[in-house]
Design a protein around this motif. Sequence first.
Motif, PDB file in Angstrom:
ATOM      1  N   LEU A 283       0.835  -1.198   0.000  1.00 14.11           N
ATOM      2  CA  LEU A 283       0.000   0.000   0.000  1.00 14.11           C
ATOM      3  C   LEU A 283       0.873   1.253   0.000  1.00 14.11           C
ATOM      4  O   LEU A 283       0.637   2.198  -0.759  1.00 14.11           O
ATOM      5  N   GLY A 284       1.895   1.246   0.843  1.00 16.64           N
ATOM      6  CA  GLY A 284       2.792   2.404   0.943  1.00 16.64           C
ATOM      7  C   GLY A 284       3.454   2.714  -0.390  1.00 16.64           C
ATOM      8  O   GLY A 284       3.502   3.871  -0.816  1.00 16.64           O
ATOM      9  N   THR A 285       3.952   1.663  -1.060  1.00 15.63           N
ATOM     10  CA  THR A 285       4.636   1.919  -2.337  1.00 15.63           C
ATOM     11  C   THR A 285       3.628   2.326  -3.409  1.00 15.63           C
ATOM     12  O   THR A 285       3.953   3.107  -4.290  1.00 15.63           O
ATOM     13  N   TRP A 286       2.402   1.812  -3.319  1.00 14.85           N
ATOM     14  CA  TRP A 286       1.370   2.218  -4.285  1.00 14.85           C
ATOM     15  C   TRP A 286       1.139   3.723  -4.194  1.00 14.85           C
ATOM     16  O   TRP A 286       1.180   4.442  -5.193  1.00 14.85           O
ATOM     17  N   PHE A 287       0.912   4.190  -2.950  1.00 10.83           N
ATOM     18  CA  PHE A 287       0.665   5.624  -2.783  1.00 10.83           C
ATOM     19  C   PHE A 287       1.903   6.452  -3.149  1.00 10.83           C
ATOM     20  O   PHE A 287       1.787   7.543  -3.684  1.00 10.83           O
ATOM     21  N   ARG A 288       3.090   5.905  -2.877  1.00 11.68           N
ATOM     22  CA  ARG A 288       4.303   6.637  -3.216  1.00 11.68           C
ATOM     23  C   ARG A 288       4.398   6.809  -4.743  1.00 11.68           C
ATOM     24  O   ARG A 288       4.559   7.918  -5.242  1.00 11.68           O
ATOM     25  N   ASP A 289       4.207   5.697  -5.468  1.00 14.66           N
ATOM     26  CA  ASP A 289       4.442   5.743  -6.909  1.00 14.66           C
ATOM     27  C   ASP A 289       3.296   6.380  -7.689  1.00 14.66           C
ATOM     28  O   ASP A 289       3.509   6.948  -8.748  1.00 14.66           O
ATOM     29  N   TYR A 290       2.078   6.232  -7.202  1.00 18.90           N
ATOM     30  CA  TYR A 290       0.945   6.715  -7.981  1.00 18.90           C
ATOM     31  C   TYR A 290       0.304   7.975  -7.440  1.00 18.90           C
ATOM     32  O   TYR A 290      -0.617   8.507  -8.029  1.00 18.90           O
ATOM     33  N   LEU A 291       0.751   8.437  -6.278  1.00 21.07           N
ATOM     34  CA  LEU A 291       0.184   9.679  -5.759  1.00 21.07           C
ATOM     35  C   LEU A 291       1.282  10.662  -5.333  1.00 21.07           C
ATOM     36  O   LEU A 291       1.322  11.786  -5.813  1.00 21.07           O
ATOM     37  N   TYR A 292       2.179  10.221  -4.459  1.00 14.95           N
ATOM     38  CA  TYR A 292       3.154  11.138  -3.882  1.00 14.95           C
ATOM     39  C   TYR A 292       4.098  11.687  -4.949  1.00 14.95           C
ATOM     40  O   TYR A 292       4.269  12.910  -5.075  1.00 14.95           O
ATOM     41  N   ILE A 293       4.674  10.803  -5.756  1.00 14.24           N
ATOM     42  CA  ILE A 293       5.617  11.266  -6.771  1.00 14.24           C
ATOM     43  C   ILE A 293       4.922  12.091  -7.857  1.00 14.24           C
ATOM     44  O   ILE A 293       5.404  13.171  -8.213  1.00 14.24           O
ATOM     45  N   PRO A 294       3.751  11.677  -8.378  1.00 10.44           N
ATOM     46  CA  PRO A 294       3.051  12.549  -9.327  1.00 10.44           C
ATOM     47  C   PRO A 294       2.716  13.930  -8.753  1.00 10.44           C
ATOM     48  O   PRO A 294       2.671  14.917  -9.475  1.00 10.44           O
ATOM     49  N   LEU A 295       2.473  13.992  -7.430  1.00 10.49           N
ATOM     50  CA  LEU A 295       2.189  15.304  -6.824  1.00 10.49           C
ATOM     51  C   LEU A 295       3.433  16.182  -6.790  1.00 10.49           C
ATOM     52  O   LEU A 295       3.344  17.368  -6.517  1.00 10.49           O
ATOM     53  N   GLY A 296       4.585  15.584  -7.038  1.00  9.29           N
ATOM     54  CA  GLY A 296       5.814  16.362  -6.993  1.00  9.29           C
ATOM     55  C   GLY A 296       6.793  15.831  -5.967  1.00  9.29           C
ATOM     56  O   GLY A 296       7.940  16.255  -5.922  1.00  9.29           O
ATOM     57  N   GLY A 300      10.726  20.665  -4.820  1.00 13.98           N
ATOM     58  CA  GLY A 300       9.952  21.904  -4.719  1.00 13.98           C
ATOM     59  C   GLY A 300       9.853  22.433  -3.315  1.00 13.98           C
ATOM     60  O   GLY A 300       8.891  23.097  -2.957  1.00 13.98           O
ATOM     61  N   GLY A 301      10.792  22.082  -2.477  1.00  8.32           N
ATOM     62  CA  GLY A 301      10.857  22.753  -1.184  1.00  8.32           C
ATOM     63  C   GLY A 301      10.132  22.014  -0.086  1.00  8.32           C
ATOM     64  O   GLY A 301       9.285  21.150  -0.330  1.00  8.32           O
ATOM     65  N   ALA A 302      10.497  22.389   1.145  1.00  7.65           N
ATOM     66  CA  ALA A 302       9.980  21.695   2.327  1.00  7.65           C
ATOM     67  C   ALA A 302       8.475  21.859   2.452  1.00  7.65           C
ATOM     68  O   ALA A 302       7.764  20.916   2.803  1.00  7.65           O
ATOM     69  N   ALA A 303       7.969  23.051   2.155  1.00  4.33           N
ATOM     70  CA  ALA A 303       6.536  23.308   2.346  1.00  4.33           C
ATOM     71  C   ALA A 303       5.721  22.425   1.414  1.00  4.33           C
ATOM     72  O   ALA A 303       4.733  21.801   1.810  1.00  4.33           O
ATOM     73  N   LYS A 304       6.161  22.341   0.162  1.00  6.96           N
ATOM     74  CA  LYS A 304       5.423  21.558  -0.812  1.00  6.96           C
ATOM     75  C   LYS A 304       5.499  20.064  -0.475  1.00  6.96           C
ATOM     76  O   LYS A 304       4.513  19.336  -0.600  1.00  6.96           O
ATOM     77  N   ALA A 305       6.676  19.641  -0.017  1.00 12.75           N
ATOM     78  CA  ALA A 305       6.832  18.234   0.352  1.00 12.75           C
ATOM     79  C   ALA A 305       5.903  17.897   1.515  1.00 12.75           C
ATOM     80  O   ALA A 305       5.259  16.835   1.532  1.00 12.75           O
ATOM     81  N   ALA A 306       5.806  18.809   2.477  1.00  8.42           N
ATOM     82  CA  ALA A 306       4.934  18.571   3.630  1.00  8.42           C
ATOM     83  C   ALA A 306       3.483  18.478   3.169  1.00  8.42           C
ATOM     84  O   ALA A 306       2.730  17.602   3.605  1.00  8.42           O
ATOM     85  N   ARG A 307       3.108  19.375   2.249  1.00  2.69           N
ATOM     86  CA  ARG A 307       1.741  19.337   1.726  1.00  2.69           C
ATOM     87  C   ARG A 307       1.476  17.984   1.068  1.00  2.69           C
ATOM     88  O   ARG A 307       0.469  17.325   1.332  1.00  2.69           O
ATOM     89  N   ASN A 308       2.421  17.562   0.217  1.00  4.40           N
ATOM     90  CA  ASN A 308       2.252  16.285  -0.473  1.00  4.40           C
ATOM     91  C   ASN A 308       2.132  15.118   0.500  1.00  4.40           C
ATOM     92  O   ASN A 308       1.310  14.224   0.318  1.00  4.40           O
TER      93      ASN A 308
END
Lengths: 468, 373
Positions: A283-296, A300-308
């Motif tokens: 599940l973790g890798t699914w969300f990483r590859d199909y949601l987290y990475i596409p979100l950026g 793009g900086g600490a703030a954006k990473a935290a948002r993602n």
Amino acid sequence: MVFSSLLFIFYFLPAALGLYYLAPRRYKNLVLFLCSLFFYAWGEPVYIVLMLFSAAVDYSAGRLMGKYNGNKAVRRWCLTASVLVNLSLLGFFKYADFLIANLNFLLGSRIAPLNLPLPIGISFYTFQTMSYTIDVYRGQTDVQKDFIAFAAYVSLFPQLIAGPIVRYSTVAHQLRQRSVDAEKFALGIKRFAVGLGKKVLLANNIGQLWAQIKDTAPADLPVLTAWLGIVAFAFQIYYDFSGYSDMAIGLGKMFGFDFLENFNYPYIARSVAEFWRRWHISLGTWFRDYLYIPLGGNRGGAAKAARNLLIVWFATGFWHGASWNFVLWGLYFGALIVLERLFLQAWLRRLPAVLSHLYLLLAVCFGWVIFEFNGPQALAYLRVMLGLGNNALLDPGLIYMLATNGVLLVILGLGATPLPNALWEKVIAPRGKRRGAVLAPAFCLLILVVATAYLVDSSYNPFLYFRF
Amino acid sequence: MQRLSDRLLITAFVLFLAAMLLLNIATVDRAFSERENRYLTRRPELSLSSVFSGRFSRRFEEYITDQFVFRDQWVFLKADVERLLLRTENNGIFLGRDGWLLENFQRPGPALARNIQGINRFADAFPDIRIHVLLAPTSAAVYPEKLPPLAAVWDQRQVLAEVAQSLRPGIAFVPVLDALRARRDEYLYFRTDHHWTMTGAYYAYRELADALGFSPLAPEEFHRETVARDFQGTYSAKANRRRIRGDALEAWRPRTPRPLTITFNDRPGSFDSLFFPRHLEGRNKYDYFLDGNHPLAVIKTSRPGGKLAVCKDSFAHALLPFLAQHYAEIHVIDLRFFTASLEQYIRQQEIDQVLFLYGLSAFASDAGLTSFR
């Protein structure tokens, strides 16, 4: 049907194995598909339509993307359609009543809930099929032209109802060509037996303790009993779910598939981020590859990473159930991971290992309280744990619980670490020694026999991840 | 060596599954389990509607569990493993000291309030009839010292007090726990069953005497006889231990008997004894008293006196032979199975006193014991 049942082990499995190995090679996928349909239809025959519909949509989307290989617009349209259909299925059947309840609360409206039973495994198979269309769109996997092979993948009974979330790309090759030799089949039996033992002998047994403690009113709960309770639940959910994953992986091997591991001793982690790299890995890798990475991702900086991160953890929590406590549970871990990235991780590294282990176990235990209770109840339980109520520290009941569950708790504690496995491989039954050659089969058979005894006399056999 | 090991494992696995499959198919289904004292699930009928409602699959899984080959041996094996884990409880039954099995009485559920409500509703309907309530505690409350070390059950004294509080004023609640505790060196409860013995019932009868208004017979006025020695009760069926020492079943008969008859609404004939020896042959020997559960039983004696109605579960069966010494008629009603209108029946039969008598465990967990039309 669930694996941990007499029906599955002594009727379905022998029949499925027999049919599968008797069938000529080119019909093996078909046999697997038909067996899986029977497996799914058992107990819930109507929703089978839903699964076939999802499979048909994704199969067609894949074929279209293959056909219009050069046309980016068509490909994008196909992907959107596939993702939309899957998410709508999931949204409608899993989240409609949650939405209605919240609307009613906010607007004071009185829309009647639909009260639909959740189709078994819908959270798993929608994610699996999406992995296919997304990968085809990205050009990371080939289009599957054989509908039977694709349908066999979607409905593959070992992983159908509770994961692991097997990605299409993991098994794409094996859908076309796979073989089983004695070593692989034996490995499959071992994994299945170990998983069955984890589920039936360990998870069910400690689950009874948790059920009893959870049932007690917070006011009557001694502080240490509350702690024992949440530890019992932590063990129950780990052995329940990882046992199920073991059984799935083992069954996969018996039919020639190699699934990826789903658990890797999560409770020995030293940070929340590490815990989630070891817990429900698929599940973790699914969300990483199909949601987290596409979100950026973390570009793009600490703030954006935290948002993602928070978006991903909102989704992860929400995936576990249509209820605010699951959302809160996800965000709780998201927040901890953000903090770990900012500074906590650096601190934890400098601490003695004992303290960072303790930090992780506490973080996870508090997490399970949020997971198991809705808001006010969780708060009441946490108050007891923290000694903020007027509760006694302990009572004779607790001593009794410890005495009668002591042996079990020691087994559970040791079993959550790599220790028993290392001991087995190095001392008890080393590979290549004659002792090992006999002990391993004997141990597996012993687990099967004892688990059967528990299933025959079963009054308590819930399955935690069944309704996900 | 590894190849040998793998082959060994595969052979053992395949043989195990195949043997179980063949044995399960080959063995004839049993209708009834003596040891568990219950009917086993039979193969469900296959129909389109039962398949689509999911009823077929549910029943089929119950069926294969109930009819699994060597069922009793599997169940014993599980109990043995539990023992290895130092568990002192199996299926809600404690393995107590001195061969005692005791029920893990838990916090009462919503059934308790429902059952109290039924009695209160009855009191509202019959303001002119004297109503008495007697709830028999479980053996764990009378013999807590027989529980395994450190084990404890939910406080029954407190539950009984709550029941007494929630009954309408005017309903007489008859406490028996202290009287039973005071006599605990006698054989008041079965070690392997949830019921009290006739001795236990006798001391409850003495407590009832004041409230119901008669003077009880003394123990010396009875002839006591052991009628069975190897009674394995319901606790024994749940605990699944091998080699549980059976209970003795004792009958108390008055030394100067009075003629009486008992009739049942669902069994033809009239009988002149409240004891039914045919049940001593079977597993459920407690049914020796009053022939087990019937919706309605009517006891008539030659004695002039009042008319009593007893709404009850099986705890009443061991006690009714004592009460029969004091009434002209006793109407024994099991509301779980009594489908006629209770209100009409009570008026037609001109009942003067009513006793509600249940085991506390059932009263606190089975809704519908006291509901009536």
